[in-house]
Design a protein around this motif. Structure first.
Motif, PDB file in Angstrom:
ATOM      1  N   ASP A 283       0.822  -1.205   0.000  1.00  0.00           N
ATOM      2  CA  ASP A 283       0.000   0.000   0.000  1.00  0.00           C
ATOM      3  C   ASP A 283       0.857   1.257   0.000  1.00  0.00           C
ATOM      4  OD1 ASP A 283      -2.436   1.296  -0.235  1.00  0.00           O
ATOM      5  OD2 ASP A 283      -2.621   1.620   1.924  1.00  0.00           O
ATOM      6  N   THR A 295      -5.862  -2.818  -5.426  1.00  0.00           N
ATOM      7  CA  THR A 295      -6.091  -3.648  -4.238  1.00  0.00           C
ATOM      8  C   THR A 295      -4.737  -4.143  -3.744  1.00  0.00           C
ATOM      9  OG1 THR A 295      -8.309  -4.348  -4.863  1.00  0.00           O
ATOM     10  CG2 THR A 295      -7.081  -5.819  -3.407  1.00  0.00           C
ATOM     11  N   ARG A 298      -1.876  -3.454   3.213  1.00  0.00           N
ATOM     12  CA  ARG A 298      -1.277  -2.278   3.844  1.00  0.00           C
ATOM     13  C   ARG A 298      -0.365  -2.683   4.995  1.00  0.00           C
ATOM     14  NH1 ARG A 298      -5.601   1.675   5.466  1.00  0.00           N
ATOM     15  NH2 ARG A 298      -5.341   2.348   3.287  1.00  0.00           N
ATOM     16  N   GLU A 327      -3.035  -5.447   6.634  1.00  0.00           N
ATOM     17  CA  GLU A 327      -4.459  -5.147   6.436  1.00  0.00           C
ATOM     18  C   GLU A 327      -4.787  -5.184   4.948  1.00  0.00           C
ATOM     19  OE1 GLU A 327      -7.527  -1.333   6.914  1.00  0.00           O
ATOM     20  OE2 GLU A 327      -5.468  -1.208   7.674  1.00  0.00           O
ATOM     21  N   VAL A 329      -6.571  -3.997   1.729  1.00  0.00           N
ATOM     22  CA  VAL A 329      -7.211  -2.772   1.244  1.00  0.00           C
ATOM     23  C   VAL A 329      -7.760  -3.074  -0.149  1.00  0.00           C
ATOM     24  CG1 VAL A 329      -6.906  -0.346   0.658  1.00  0.00           C
ATOM     25  CG2 VAL A 329      -5.593  -1.346   2.552  1.00  0.00           C
ATOM     26  N   ARG A 331      -9.539  -2.155  -3.548  1.00  0.00           N
ATOM     27  CA  ARG A 331      -9.859  -1.053  -4.450  1.00  0.00           C
ATOM     28  C   ARG A 331     -10.394  -1.624  -5.770  1.00  0.00           C
ATOM     29  NH1 ARG A 331      -4.723   0.969  -2.274  1.00  0.00           N
ATOM     30  NH2 ARG A 331      -5.181   2.511  -0.629  1.00  0.00           N
TER      31      ARG A 331
END
Length: 341
Positions: A283, A295, A298, A327, A329, A331
């Motif tokens: 990320d 995507t 993170r 984590e 994330v 998108r």
């Protein structure tokens, strides 16, 4: 009560390291208590443990050695694999912020993922009497650094690492395995079964851990090696799609290679995510600027660098491990596999 060292040779002079070991503190803390070095106050409980251990072992300070120890510089080394990689730039920035609070100067050295050069830099920093060194790059599989780290700490310095280096030093441990597993679970939940993985440089523990997490869910992905660069990711994506044109998803082990994969798919006229989904890892700031948004997993890179520097500069004994969570994330670059509703 101090722990009596069993390593003392009868008739030999007691060393400061033996006192530190008996007291259960770092060499730097023992030196601050008994020699007044470092210019920082030691907690009363720690100071009492050190003085009790010194009395029990009948430690006698060596004046020339004290003088040399006090000459340790205010330089902290940060060894990275590639400072041009935004991953390392973010870690270094976090570490520098903490070093600034302690009025220390940070020297960043680029190792180019060469374990021999990393060892050489560690030896040079020891010769220059650097106060501490942060090993910010991934460990190298089969390349232990215990001897070099021991030489640095025996001279009164501190060493910490990001990712386990197998040396018993303070470590901030990002969840590389867990992050790889998160991406795999996400892609499988979207119906993807024909998945390619763009890996990083061989021999890096980070690469092995991220790939192991992914393959704990997707047992047999198609794999193409690359070098953690955008161009490397682009070339690897072309290779994967030539060999396996039915791929519906590509996972790159860092965001720069994922950006290269997106470029390759544009060149091939394969829309993302309608035909092929793409995911990365780390990320980096660029992940939100890509089209479509990437995507990824993170890692709080600046915070990781700051935490590692705090471990490096405190007075506690080494050997601690602080976990850093990964984590997912999500998108726009990942979607349901074609034909799956």
């Amino acid at each position: 009560m101090p722990r009596t060292s069993s390593t003392r040779t009868p008739g030999s002079a007691v060393t400061l390291q033996q006192v530190a070991t008996a007291a259960g503190v770092s060499l730097a803390t023992a030196s601050r208590v008994l020699h007044g070095s470092g210019g920082r106050r030691v907690a009363e409980a720690l100071a009492e443990r050190v003085t009790a251990a010194a009395a029990e072992l009948r430690y006698v300070a060596h004046a020339p050695a004290q003088s040399l120890a006090r000459s340790r510089s205010t330089v902290v080394g940060v060894l990275v694999h590639d400072i041009a990689d935004p991953y390392f730039a973010a870690i270094a920035a976090g570490a520098m912020g903490v070093a600034r609070e302690h009025d220390l100067m940070v020297l960043v050295a680029n190792t180019f993922r060469d374990p021999a050069l990393e060892r050489d830099y560690l030896a040079r920093l020891r010769a220059q009497r650097a106060r501490a060194v942060l090993l910010a790059g991934s460990a190298f599989v089969g390349e232990p650094f215990a001897e070099e780290v021991a030489a640095f700490t025996d001279s009164g310095g501190r060493v910490a690492a990001i990712g386990a280096h197998g040396t018993g030093i303070d470590t901030v441990e990002p969840d590389q395995y867990g992050g790889g597993r998160l991406i795999a679970e996400h892609l499988v939940a979207l119906g993807h079964r024909e998945i390619g993985v763009i890996t990083g440089p061989a021999g890096l523990a980070t690469v092995a851990q991220r790939l192991a997490g992914f393959t704990s869910v997707v047992a047999r992905p198609y794999v193409a090696p690359a070098d953690f660069t955008r161009e490397g990711g682009r070339a690897a994506a072309h290779e994967l799609l030539r060999a396996h044109p039915r791929l519906t998803a590509i996972f790159a082990l860092n965001d720069l290679m994922a950006a290269g994969a997106l470029a390759a798919l544009r060149e091939l006229g394969r829309p993302v995510p309608e035909q092929v989904s793409v995911a990365g890892f780390d990320d980096l700031p660029v992940a939100t600027d890509l089209t479509p948004g990437l995507t990824t997993v993170r890692l709080a890179l600046s915070d990781i660098g700051a935490q590692a520097m705090r471990l490096l500069l405190d007075d506690e004994p080494g050997g601690r491990t602080v976990p850093a969570a990964a984590e997912l994330v999500v998108r726009e670059s990942t979607g349901r596999a074609a034909g799956v509703h």
